[in-house]
Design a protein around this motif. Structure first.
Motif, short mmCIF file in Angstrom:
data_model
loop_
_atom_site.label_atom_id
_atom_site.label_comp_id
_atom_site.label_asym_id
_atom_site.label_seq_id
_atom_site.Cartn_x
_atom_site.Cartn_y
_atom_site.Cartn_z
N LYS A 16 0.85 -1.21 0.00
CA LYS A 16 0.00 0.00 0.00
C LYS A 16 0.88 1.25 0.00
N THR A 17 1.81 1.33 0.94
CA THR A 17 2.64 2.51 1.05
C THR A 17 3.54 2.67 -0.17
N ASP A 40 -1.93 6.55 7.96
CA ASP A 40 -1.50 5.36 8.69
C ASP A 40 -0.64 5.82 9.87
N ASN A 44 4.63 5.46 7.48
CA ASN A 44 5.65 4.97 6.55
C ASN A 44 5.74 5.84 5.30
N ASP A 123 -2.83 7.04 1.73
CA ASP A 123 -2.24 5.77 2.15
C ASP A 123 -2.91 5.32 3.45
MG LIG Z 1 1.83 0.89 4.63
#
Ligand SMILES: [Mg+2]
Ligand SMILES: Nc1ncnc2c1ncn2[C@@H]1O[C@H](COP(=O)(O)OP(=O)(O)OP(=O)(O)O)[C@@H](O)[C@H]1O
Ligand SMILES: Nc1ncnc2c1ncn2[C@@H]1O[C@H](COP(=O)(O)OP(=O)(O)OP(=O)(O)O)[C@@H](O)[C@H]1O
Ligand SMILES: [Mg+2]
Lengths: 254, 254
Positions: A16-17, A40, A44, A123
């Protein structure tokens, strides 16, 4: 035109990141003004772009009602800004559940923000808690990274059910931007089996672009750069530029 | 003697489930009665052992106050039982936050359960929410899988701070069983850099055993088996048997 895309999947470690950071950087280098929002609490995406201190960010906007304009930071790249995460955000998950309009806070923040961005990329954390639900309600579409692994395949059905529930009750306009296969290794039978399975069941949703496993993608965050500023000719950079191109073409009519 | 070990790390995809399943199976094959508890709503550990229907499990014990004995299932392996997860568990995160003793429910359930197990292994979700906090309070120790990747390294500091906070306020007896390096690939510079970094800062906490990247570990869940029943001579199987041995020796005095 402005398109808000949430990058979400409750399965952990599926990319995802890596997708949020590298898709944003690719959209920016193709001259589309882009804002990356990191909701998040692990932050990250914030550190992957080189921001390793504690900044005012999305927490201050959601809980303290700070103006979003005051928290956005310019990155080293033209056309790419970030609304960073922070450690306090871990508390927001609980703080949100006490508020009345807990699910639509991000949506109203972004609605009031008359911005110049063509793309806003969000994100999300590996969960379907309050913060991720906020992103799915604020977004026009959701991009689902799926690692070419069996356990990642298992969770996809549950995620699609959750998205359907959100479409019916909380955000009728939420579309699926696409399913993005990540960490594909053509030498592994498992990678090919998972890809075939996804193509069989979700052929209308899958992006043509497949992200291959490429160590440059996992090295880049330690230099605080997206792959295209760290290893411009790597497979990872090329894959994400192609993905950005595919997203742009798909949204021409938007 | 009974040892309760939580497998936890809020970073996603670092090998928590793979470790919970294969450590449990290895402890069982070395003749130590083991119970695996799956408190991740994704229920990956449950399906990785071949249980793909919806079972009564940890949700019923926490929310409906069902007896734990009624929900435990025997697996194909002698000395290994499982208390499965289920889809409803996703709701438990919210339901728990309305209860008074929300953080100590799992601890009191396990206290009342006069069991014959020598090891209880708890697989946690990629978050530090109510369910994971319950596991860290119920556990005697926490085993922390850390993927040999930069982003996984970043989150370790935050996790150790959270554990310290729990040790000070909620569970004075919580120890760190160890830091387990996972998905190590000796050909990659990044893998070696991350390993060196962990050894430099946490040399007293790191297990001697390192889990190498091994495709058999990621294929095994699709057959509903731990690696030792799927590919007995694979690197993954050997790595986890060595880890089990290291845990047993360390806890001889327990
Ligand atoms: Mg992530
Ligand atoms: N295509 C790729 N090739 C090689 N490594 C990758 C690739 N995509 C991601 N990675 C690495 O895999 C790990 C997991 O990726 P990432 O952190 O982006 O996933 P995530 O879904 O955001 O995780 P989380 O669930 O914790 O938020 C990271 O260390 C990242 O650097
Ligand atoms: N040593 C290894 N070698 C190869 N693949 C591995 C290894 N360990 C885990 N995997 C694979 O990597 C993926 C992530 O591992 P796993 O699901 O166990 O992590 P997790 O921390 O439990 O994830 P989540 O945060 O979603 O709970 C899985 O597809 C798994 O099969
Ligand atoms: Mg898991």
């Amino acid at each position: 035109m402005q398109k808000i895309i949430a990058i979400a999947n409750q399965k952990g470690g599926v990319g995802k990141t890596t997708t949020a950071v590298n898709l944003s950087a690719s959209l920016a280098v193709l001259e589309h003004k882009t804002l990356l929002i990191d909701i998040d609490p692990q932050s990250n995406a914030t550190s992957a772009l080189g921001f390793t201190d504690n900044y005012k960010g999305i927490y201050e906007c959601i809980i303290d009602k700070d103006k979003i304009e005051n928290c956005i930071i310019n990155t080293k790249q033209k056309h790419l800004d970030i609304l960073p995460s922070s450690l306090d955000l871990a508390g927001a998950e609980v703080e949100l559940s006490t508020l009345d309009n807990k699910e639509t806070i991000l949506k109203s923040i972004l609605k009031q923000f008359k911005s110049k961005y063509e793309y806003i990329i969000i994100d999300c954390a590996p969960s379907l808690g309050n913060l991720t639900i906020n992103a799915l309600i604020a977004a026009n579409s959701v991009l689902i990274p799926v690692q070419c692994e069996y356990l990642a395949l298992e969770g996809l059905g549950k995620l699609l059910n959750t998205i359907k529930m959100i479409q019916q009750n909380l955000n009728q306009n939420l579309e699926i931007e696409g399913i993005l296969m990540t960490m594909y290794d053509s030498r592994l039978r498992l990678s090919n089996q998972v890809l075939d399975e996804i193509k069989k069941h979700f052929n209308n949703l899958i992006f043509k672009t497949i992200i291959h496993r490429n160590v440059k993608l996992s090295e880049a965050p330690s230099f605080g750069k997206p792959a295209l500023l760290y290893a411009v000719d790597s497979t990872g950079t090329v894959n994400y530029l192609k993905l950005a191109d595919e997203v742009i073409i798909k949204n021409k009519k938007y």
